[in-house]
Every structure is written in C-alpha cells, then in structure tokens.
Design an enzyme around this catalytic site. Structure first.
Site, PDB file in Angstrom:
ATOM      1  N   GLY A 668       0.819  -1.201   0.000  1.00 52.23           N
ATOM      2  CA  GLY A 668       0.000   0.000   0.000  1.00 52.23           C
ATOM      3  C   GLY A 668       0.855   1.254   0.000  1.00 52.23           C
ATOM      4  O   GLY A 668       2.036   1.233   0.350  1.00 52.23           O
ATOM      5  N   CYS A 669       0.236   2.370  -0.375  1.00 56.60           N
ATOM      6  CA  CYS A 669       0.984   3.626  -0.506  1.00 56.60           C
ATOM      7  C   CYS A 669       1.439   4.165   0.844  1.00 56.60           C
ATOM      8  O   CYS A 669       2.627   4.452   1.045  1.00 56.60           O
ATOM      9  CB  CYS A 669       0.133   4.657  -1.238  1.00 56.60           C
ATOM     10  N   TYR A 670       0.487   4.316   1.787  1.00 53.27           N
ATOM     11  CA  TYR A 670       0.870   4.748   3.130  1.00 53.27           C
ATOM     12  C   TYR A 670       1.920   3.793   3.713  1.00 53.27           C
ATOM     13  O   TYR A 670       2.890   4.206   4.343  1.00 53.27           O
ATOM     14  CB  TYR A 670      -0.345   4.735   4.053  1.00 53.27           C
TER      15      TYR A 670
END
Length: 857
Positions: A668-670
């Site tokens: 995921g990005c976060y």
C-alpha cells in the site's frame, strides 16, 4: 582494497550540475540581426564560461581523491542554502601577496555554485602606510588603537583592498559585489582606551543575502558604524566570528599567509587545537600573544555559540579546496573537541549505556552474532586500557596479554568521529602509551587506507589484514606465524572457532577492528538479464493508478499491454497507450482461463478494489501455467500466511525472492513510505511509533465520496479510520513491530506526507548518526532519497520515489521525528508495480521508470 574514484563519471555528473550545454552558442547564432561586434562579444563570453567551467571540474577532480570526499562535496552542494556554505576570512597579506591564487580559489567555488561570504582584513597595508607617515602602530591586547589619523588610513586601505579583490574576480568571470558598509553596527569598545574601535552589536544580513540571491559573491570589509554613522574599526577576526554566529555556516575558514598557527617555540605548524582540553594551557604559552592570542580567544568564544561539531580552519589560500572538500584538510583546525578519557576497568565507565551503545557499532554485536554482555564479561576478565572522547563517538580498547604484543581489540567510531578527526587524536594517544601494537581489520573496511597509514607493516590472509607498528623483524615474523596458524578463516562470524568472544579461561584470538560503513544489504538489481518482449493484462485498470501504470508501460522498452478489462469502459479505446490500438474488454472467468491456457499473458496485474480479485486468481491457479506471474495491487494478499504470495517492497524485501515469486502482493501507498521511514531504526526502537499520515484526495479513488469532494476538502483536513486502518495492520505486520497510524485526506490531488514519532533508546543516537544509518541502508537506491531537511509533499507530487528527512531528536534524546513523502499513485502504487514486474521478468529493476522524474535530495 583501496577504493578508486570514477573521475569520468564524476566529471559527467558535475558538468550536468553546472548546466553545461550548447545554449550559449545556440543563442549567439539565433539572432541573425545581431551585429558582428555583438556576436564576437557573446562568443568570447561563451568561451570564457566553457573554459572556466572545464578548469573548475579539473580543479575539483585534482583535489578529491576518494568516494567519501565526492559524497562530501555533493552534501555541501545540496544540503544548505547558499549563504550558509562558508564564511572565509582573508588576511590582508593574502590580497597583497597571493591575489591571483585567492581569486582563482574563489572562482572555483563560484563556478560549482557555492557562494562563500568573504571578509578581508588589511593589517599589513595599514602598518606600511602608517610607517611611511612616521606613525608607530599601537596595540593593546592585540587590538589596534585607532585615532582619527589611523582611521583615515584604515578606511583608505579597506576600500583599496576591497576594490583590488573585486576587480581580480571580475576579470576571471566571477560576479563579485563590494560591500564596504551597512553590515556591521557597533558601539565603542572602549573609547578612552582604544578610541575609534568598535564592538559589534548587530549584523545586517540583507546586503549579503541580496548579493548571493543575485548571483554575486559578497566581498566584505570589517568596518562598522555606530547608529549615528560614525565609522569604527573592528578586528577582521572578530567580524568574521560575528558573521559566523549570524549565518551558522558549514565551514569557517581563516586564510593567512602562514597557512595556520605557528608554534613560536618549535617553529612548526600546529595541526589541531582541541579547545576543551588545551585552551587554558595554550593561553599561558609565551608565544601566544598579540594577534594570535586575540584570534584564539575569538575563535574560542565563537565556537561556544555554535554546534559542537563546528570548527574553524586556519589555512593557506592554496589549501582552500583541500580544506573544503576533503577529509584530510590542511593548516590548523580549531574545534571544541572533547577531553580524551582513559579507563582501565568497566567500573570507570560512569555511564554503562554509553559504553553499550558504542559497542553496538561492532557488526558482530549489531547483527546479534555476539552479545554486548558477553564482550563486557570478557573485558572484566582481562587487563585492558580504553581510550575515548566524552560522548564515546570513538572508542578504542587495547588488550594487554602477559608478554604478548598489546592488541587493539576494538576501534569503533561514528561517522562524526571520523569527520572530526577524533580517530587521529585517539590513535596518537595510544601510540604515546604503547610503543608496540597489533590489530586486525577486514579487507573490505571503508577506512583501510587510514589503517595502512598508521602501521609499519601488514599481512593479509582470508579476507583479514594483520597490522602492526613498533616490531623488529623477529617479532613481526612471530606475530605473522601466530596469525597465519590461527583458526580464523575469511570471516570472524564464527566466534566459537576463533575464540573471539569465548569465556575468560580461553585464549582470545585476533579480532578485527570495526569502523567500516554499513552498506545496503539488499542492493537494486539494476542490470537486467532479459530483453524479450512480455505481454501484460490489466484487470480493472480504470482508476488513477491504472492510468499511471498504463503510461509507464507505454514507455517501457520490453512490455506491451495485450488486454485491459473494465466493465464500465468495455468497448472504449484505451487512452494514454500509443504502442497499439487496445480496446477495453470485460474479461470473464472463462476468458481468463483461456488466455492463461494459451500462454497469451506473461503478467497479470490485478487493479481491483479490495476483496474482488480472488476468483480471477483462483482461475489462474487452476491452469497451473508456470510461466505467468500475478501482481495484485489490492490489500487482499498482503497478509498471506500460506507462503504462496510474496510482499513486493523491493527496497526492504529480498529482491531475488520477489523475482522468483509466482504471486506478488504490491504494498500500500501509506505502508510503503512508513516502512521505508521506520525500518532502518528497528533495533533502536523502544516503544510504539506513531504515524500522522496525510494524503491527497486521489487516494480515495474515482468513485465520489466525502474523501474526494473538493468542496468539502477546501481549507480542510479530514481524518478517517482513526484506528485499525488496513495500512496500520500492514505496516505492523511487515515490520514485526506494532505502530499507531492515523490517516487524513487533504485538498491537494496526489502525494502523501508522514510525520512519524519514533521512541528510541535514550541517548542511543544523534540526529546525524540517524541520518547516516539511513544513507547507508539505502545506498544505491534510485527511488529513495535521504534529505537533511523535512521533505515537502508538493515536491514529491508526480515524482517516482520516497523522500525521507527531518531526523530531529528531542532534547531528552529518547525520540526521533522523521518525515517521509511519497506519490501515492506512483511509488505508492504504479511505479512499485512496475518494479515488481521488472524483477519478475528479469528486466532491469528501473527499466521504464523515467529517470528525469526521480526526486533527488
């Protein structure tokens, strides 16, 4: 073993930094209406610029001799604002006797984009003029008594010398600005005693900053004015100190004709002065008087107001580049330093935690192969003498064993210790106490040349090098035999065999000194093995991530899109893809099965919402085609415990494992940015890291919701999923460490910023050491930038990579705050997916990722 510098590569890089292009010549011919006179003028200017810049590169390469020094130049070039690079105080005799050399050195700095603040004196010229007029110069405590007649001469000399230097610089293509007034405001130091001599009360930075911002080198005098405009004479050393206090530069340099401070008793140049240990005794020396005493006092007072790492170098003008861009330096280096402390037992260490933290620099201890406790137990059973500065930036331990030659058992230094030459001070102290010494160093040690310089002889075996000094031929031969017959092989990791960390009753074998720099344990696979074209099928790629991935594949040298599936866009032309005319289809389970059976797809990319892709994955599994790979962009398989899926964060997970995997779960990005920002500190973390994450509204997808409603987001920040967000679980799971994460959405479109509070063991790390850890861990990573400053989210938008910076340690030294930024659509999704595809197909890891869009610190 000694590192070589690729000077051609550095030259190319530096020419790029200096923006060397043909534009100057192109502009000459572009305007056909220009007169012949104007054309010749422009041609001359262009040629001057070309040759001066070429000369600059040659000068730089001649002065820089190692990789570390190249890194030091790049650090100075990029890490501070221009006016914070250096304050250079020029002695008056330099302008008279070495004007051309001075101008050349300053031109060098100017041409590499570094703008020092130059302040000059004019002492010798004043004395000469006064003597010609029959006036005897008078001094009290090294301060010139300045009556009105003397002030007339002082002012005239300053203006003449300032003009000489500015003119010399302008002649060689350097824009220089004379600043002879308006910077220093002063009051009378003691009007009755010194007359027109000033004590600086404030510094006006504006003229200096305006000059630099306009591309000019500021050339200052040390003349000051009272608030009513009366000129006052100020010692140039004092004025330079006030400038340094105001600007806090990286470097403070005093240029004088002697090239340093000369010991009046021996006639030799003093190489270094550690004020904390030497100041009081130094002032008592008979040769420390007049200007020398004033200079030392002023530098002492200056350094009390600057970070302890600050120093002042007093050098010859010809050594300026060497001082600024090399580790070796030149002249006399004055620093606060620390008092060196000797200890002969563990009880002498007042702070056991400080000792334990210093020992953690030993790789055997740092990696857990050996415990601190076992080494301390060994020390408690032998006779030893330790050497260290107060904060133990450098720790050396010499073990004495009966009639044997004393052995330097540990030599552990932080990067700060190396850069500040504390290592030399420690080694010199050891040599005073031990006329003979031996030690062993790994052949890959980054500081190997330094060890060679400290030894009389060496002998290498199986990746280890035995050093010694002070031995005769027979003693050296005996030592080599003992070393050669020892059970140490190419590594000392097997402590049982080597006896390095065994019990006190057993003989302790040779142990390598440890000061080498940690490197990236998982380097990028930049060079590919395959160039055969591969076919990609995108399932569900209608959102922002899909659009960016399509753009990347369109520019990839070896990838083609064969199918793209979306129920909503079925029948429409795929936008942003120019290699072929591709139309969206709506692939069903049976279509997936047929394509997989016919080997029509090399890589399946699942760009679907969470919880949707399982039927497609199961269908691909049923065919059991060993040739195809799957990359899933959702969170569905990030917590897989079956071993079928590999987590695809190349910078932190084994790249070879990713390359061999059938199924790759894209992070995921976060989670990507948070893991990159936290992972290097894992062994120092003492509590739960807290992550305050903020994303642009593209992270909420294309489906309308409050989190991508631009009207609601205007002048607003919306927190959501206050606990147990899926990325909190992902970060914690991958790090093996519980974190607290609260996401927010903001009014910008793309880009994420994390502000991360990390509890650390009290006093274990400084801000600089933390930054060094990150630079070492991510060495060679094209998509990770380590910055001294906290990165800004606006700078990462549209860029491929993660920027990590800040590294602020609180005053209690038990918490560090790190800031990380990432583009959620690129490295947070599409770019990372392309990395994983490249690895899975044995392409170069960065193939297809546009290097012009890589962010650099």
């Amino acid at each position: 073993m000694i590192r070589q510098v690729n000077k051609k590569a550095i030259s190319n890089s530096l020419f790029k930094r200096l923006s060397l292009s043909g534009s100057a010549f192109a502009n000459i011919t572009a305007n056909k209406k220009s007169s012949t006179h104007q054309l010749n003028q422009k041609t001359q200017l262009a040629n001057v610029r070309f040759y001066s810049t070429k000369s600059t590169v040659i000068q730089l390469l001649n002065n820089i001799g190692s990789k570390r020094e190249v890194e030091q130049y790049l650090k100075y070039f990029t890490s501070v604002s221009q006016q914070q690079f250096a304050v250079i105080k020029v002695g008056g005799a330099i302008i008279t006797q070495q004007l051309n050399e001075l101008a050349s050195c300053l031109a060098f700095l100017y041409h590499v984009g570094l703008y020092p603040i130059v302040l000059h004196g004019t002492g010798p010229q004043i004395n000469e003029l006064l003597e010609n007029e029959g006036v005897e110069p008078e001094y009290i405590d090294g301060i010139r008594i300045t009556n009105p007649k003397t002030m007339e001469v002082v002012r005239k000399c300053f203006l003449e010398q300032n003009l000489r230097l500015v003119t010399a610089l302008e002649k060689i293509g350097v824009h220089a600005r004379p600043i002879t007034a308006g910077v220093f405001e002063a009051e009378y130091l003691d009007k009755d005693k010194y007359q027109l001599v000033g004590k600086i009360t404030s510094v006006n930075k504006s003229p200096v900053e305006a000059a630099i911002n306009s591309g000019y080198l500021p050339i200052l005098t040390s003349l000051a004015e009272t608030s009513s405009g009366q000129l006052l004479n100020v010692n140039a050393d004092v004025a330079a100190g006030e400038l340094a206090r105001e600007f806090e530069p990286l470097k403070i340099v005093y240029l004088n004709e002697k090239g340093g401070i000369i010991n009046g008793n021996t006639g030799e140049k003093v190489s270094a002065i550690n004020l904390d240990e030497e100041y009081e005794d130094l002032l008592k020396e008979s040769w420390v008087k007049y200007g020398t005493k004033l200079k030392i006092k002023e530098i002492h007072d200056l350094l009390q107001h600057l970070p302890r790492s600050s120093s002042v170098a007093i050098i010859d003008v010809n050594d300026l580049q060497k001082e600024l861009f090399t580790d070796s330096g030149a002249g006399t280096l004055i620093r606060r330093g620390y008092r060196l402390i000797n200890r002969n037992s563990l009880r002498d260490f007042g702070n056991p935690d400080l000792l334990r933290n210093a020992l953690l620099r030993d790789p055997e201890i740092k990696t857990g192969k050996v415990s601190v406790a076992s080494y301390l137990k060994f020390l408690d059973s032998v006779q030893f003498k330790s050497y260290g500065d107060e904060p133990l930036e450098v720790l050396a331990i010499v073990v004495e064993q009966n009639d044997k030659i004393p052995k330097l058992d540990e030599f552990l230094s932080s990067k700060t210790g190396w850069l500040n030459n504390v290592t030399d001070n420690i080694f010199n102290a050891i040599k005073k106490d031990y006329s003979q010494l031996c030690w062993v160093v790994n052949e890959n040690d980054a500081n190997l040349p330094w060890y060679f310089s400290k030894s009389d002889g060496s002998f290498a075996k199986n990746g280890q090098i035995l050093f010694w000094y002070g031995l005769n031929i027979d003693e050296a031969s005996k030592l080599i035999k003992e070393f050669d017959s020892s059970s140490i092989g190419s590594s000392l990791s097997s402590s049982k065999e080597s006896g390095v960390f065994t019990s006190a009753q057993q003989k302790r074998g040779f142990h390598h000194s440890t000061v080498r720099r940690n490197t990236n344990p998982n380097p990028p696979l930049s060079e590919g093995k395959q160039t055969e074209r591969k076919k990609v099928a995108l399932i569900g790629a209608r959102g922002y991530t899909g659009q960016n991935l399509i753009k990347l594949i369109d520019n990839h040298p070896y990838l083609d899109i064969s199918y793209v599936s979306s129920r909503e866009l079925e029948g429409q032309k795929l936008q942003g893809y120019n290699k072929d005319n591709i139309v969206y289809s709506n692939l069903q389970i049976e279509d997936i099965k047929r394509l997989e059976e016919n080997n029509e797809v090399d890589v399946w990319v699942m760009a679907l919402p969470n919880g949707v892709c399982k039927p497609f994955v199961d269908t691909i599994d049923l065919v059991q085609n060993p040739n195809s790979k799957i990359v899933d962009l959702s969170a569905d398989y990030r917590f897989d415990t079956t071993g079928e899926w590999t987590y695809g964060l190349p910078e932190l997970n084994d790249r070879k494992t990713i390359a061999q995997a059938k199924k790759i779960s894209n992070p995921g990005c976060y989670a990507t940015a948070a893991q990159v920002a936290i992972a290097p500190l894992k062994e120092y973390i003492s509590g739960t890291p807290s992550i305050f994450g903020v994303s642009g509204y593209s992270g909420a997808g294309t489906k309308p919701s409050p989190k991508n409603d631009v009207n609601l987001l205007s002048n607003n920040l919306i927190p959501y999923s206050l606990t147990d967000h899926v990325h909190e679980k992902e970060i914690s799971s991958q790090l093996g460490l519980q974190v607290a994460f609260t996401p927010h959405v903001a009014q910008w479109f793309q880009g994420i910023t994390h502000t991360i509070n990390i509890p650390i063991k009290k006093g274990s790390l400084t801000s600089r050491e933390i930054r060094n850890i990150y630079q070492d861990r991510y060495q060679g990573e094209k998509l990770i930038t380590i910055s001294g400053e906290a990165p800004l989210v606006k700078d990462i938008s549209g860029k491929h990579g993660v920027v990590v910076g800040g590294f602020a340690v609180n005053s209690n030294e038990d918490r560090v705050v790190i800031v990380a930024t990432i583009d959620n659509l690129l490295k947070g999704a599409a770019t990372q997916c392309l990395q994983n595809i490249n690895l899975s197909q044995e392409f170069g890891e960065y193939d297809g990722i546009p290097t012009e869009s890589l962010i650099r610190g």
